[in-house]
Design an enzyme around this catalytic site. Structure first.
Site, short mmCIF file in Angstrom:
data_model
loop_
_atom_site.label_atom_id
_atom_site.label_comp_id
_atom_site.label_asym_id
_atom_site.label_seq_id
_atom_site.Cartn_x
_atom_site.Cartn_y
_atom_site.Cartn_z
N HIS A 167 0.83 -1.21 0.00
CA HIS A 167 0.00 0.00 0.00
C HIS A 167 0.86 1.26 0.00
O HIS A 167 0.34 2.36 -0.19
CB HIS A 167 -0.91 0.01 1.22
CG HIS A 167 -2.16 -0.80 1.05
ND1 HIS A 167 -3.13 -0.47 0.14
CD2 HIS A 167 -2.59 -1.93 1.68
CE1 HIS A 167 -4.12 -1.36 0.21
NE2 HIS A 167 -3.80 -2.26 1.12
N ASP A 381 -7.29 -11.37 -18.29
CA ASP A 381 -7.05 -12.58 -19.08
C ASP A 381 -5.58 -12.62 -19.51
O ASP A 381 -5.13 -11.79 -20.30
CB ASP A 381 -7.97 -12.57 -20.31
CG ASP A 381 -7.89 -13.86 -21.11
OD1 ASP A 381 -6.97 -14.66 -20.86
OD2 ASP A 381 -8.73 -14.04 -22.01
#
Length: 444
Positions: A167, A381
């Site tokens: 983060h 994908d």
């Protein structure tokens, strides 16, 4: 590939995860000398230095040799990751100090794993203790820099990709940008480029007193549960709220209000006393709220929370909560977002930060929420189809609510993390269960 170590989940569904190989992936091209010191923005400086972990599950739709196909996929992922790190070169470095990353091309670890179970077995009853297996182990955390990738083979030939990203330099939008770039490179497209300069140009690093925006971690055992709000149930919630509000509430507003209300109700049940004040912190993506807008591919922590408060149990009504959420968002956009663009933006950030520290140190019941709805989480994908599901496992901060789209894009999937004793009551709340399904099976 040789087994190096083995991990076992602590859930009712015993899952063994074996580490087969660990490869250090470096950028395909060396980072130029003039880019080897990367400055973090002020908002990055204030962000906690712990990792967010997101796992994507990919079904196996063919019957070819699992092991050889896994190795082919792994090689494609490693090669494309190397090329992607040339574009995201700070991720291959390490933190030098509070405001800079040393872009030394040290690389990131790519871990190949296999498990003794099938994808359908773990998605029949999704369990966050099981998914914890896919996170970095204790040994891996010791070598973990800014990014780690785990690629796992299931017994059925299905696969999972876990992205563990700090983060300190990345919000959820940055994760999506990284995945878009990585999948595009997998397909031979190198035209998608991250924006690594806008964040630091807007919010240059500064020296400031020892104040941290980090959230408090729980000293109790925390646990997460998954709830599904179908589109028809969300419409029921909206109809209920619209009886007393003068606007059309969003699905995020009504779902978040219901979860907050039920969490507070069960807090009262658990403690046998009513709360006096509760605050909900909602994260806002500044990219779309600034004028002019910040590029979507801007890397960094370009988010800021606004708060909504309820005073006592008398005000815990969903319609009232939705009203306050809408008012809080409107005030944030109309007044506070503007201050990020003004000359005194640093003073505004410091004022807001001090207020947040007071909130953390007080006795208020605090909840934190993020909405990932409308993010293309299930579009990643790499060449063998889109994931059937994704999840993020939070083992650090309690009282958090994360919302994402259901697979059809119409409903809402909620990941709620609470102290374990609080969750025992929350997951049985009848008002919640009138609208939400607790952890239904994920259909492949």
């Amino acid at each position: 590939m040789m087994k190096q170590n083995e991990r076992t989940s602590s859930s009712n569904c015993e899952v063994k995860l074996e580490t087969l190989n660990r490869v250090l992936i470096k950028p395909s091209k060396p980072t130029p000398p003039n880019l080897q010191t990367f400055k973090l923005s002020l908002l990055d400086q204030l962000s906690p230095n712990f990792h967010g972990n997101t796992t994507f599950f990919y079904p196996n739709y063919n019957n070819i040799n699992h092991s050889s196909h896994f190795l082919e996929k792994s090689k494609l992922l490693q090669n494309s990751l190397s090329q992607t790190l040339t574009l995201f070169y700070p991720l291959a470095g390490n933190l030098q100090d509070a405001a800079t990353i040393n872009c030394n091309d040290g690389g990131v670890f790519f871990i190949e794993s296999q498990t003794n179970t099938t994808l359908s077995e773990i998605l029949t009853n999704p369990d966050f203790d099981t998914f914890e297996c896919f996170l970095p182990s204790t040994d891996e955390k010791q070598i973990l820099n800014l990014l780690l990738i785990r690629f796992t083979l299931f017994d059925c030939g299905s696969t999972a990709i876990t992205v563990s990203l700090t983060h300190k330099i990345a919000d959820f939008n940055t994760l999506i940008t990284f995945l878009k770039t990585w999948t595009a490179v997998c397909g031979g497209d190198t035209k998608i480029l991250p924006d690594l300069t806008t964040a630091v140009n807007l919010f240059p690093p500064r020296e400031f007193p020892a104040i941290s925006a980090s959230v408090k971690t729980s000293n109790k055992k925390i646990t997460s549960r998954r709830f599904i709000f179908e589109a028809s149930k969300i419409e029921e919630l909206k109809t209920r709220v619209k009886r007393t509000v003068e606007f059309n509430p969003t699905r995020v507003e009504v779902v978040l209000a219901l979860i907050w209300k039920c969490a507070l109700s069960t807090t009262a049940t658990k403690t046998t006393s009513f709360f006096k004040h509760s605050i909900l912190l909602q994260a806002v993506n500044l990219r779309t709220r600034m004028e002019p807008t910040i590029p979507e591919n801007a890397v960094g922590n370009l988010i800021w929370p606004f708060s909504v408060t309820v005073e006592d149990e008398c005000h815990v009504a969903i319609d009232e909560m939705v009203k306050r959420m809408r008012k809080g968002m409107r005030e944030f956009i109309e007044s506070k977002v503007e201050r990020f663009k003004e000359e005194g933006w640093f003073e505004f950030v410091m004022e807001s930060l001090k207020e947040r520290v007071k909130i953390n140190e007080g006795s208020l019941v605090i909840y934190r929420s993020s909405s990932w709805c409308n993010f293309p989480l299930l579009e990643n994908d790499f060449g063998w189809g889109k994931p059937v599901w994704s999840c993020s496992v939070n083992k650090v901060v309690s009282n958090t609510i994360a919302l994402m789209d259901t697979k059809d894009g119409c409903g809402v999937e909620a990941f709620v993390t609470l102290d374990e004793d609080h969750m025992e009551f929350f997951q049985q709340d009848q008002e919640l269960l009138n609208y939400a399904m607790l952890n239904p099976r994920i259909i492949i």
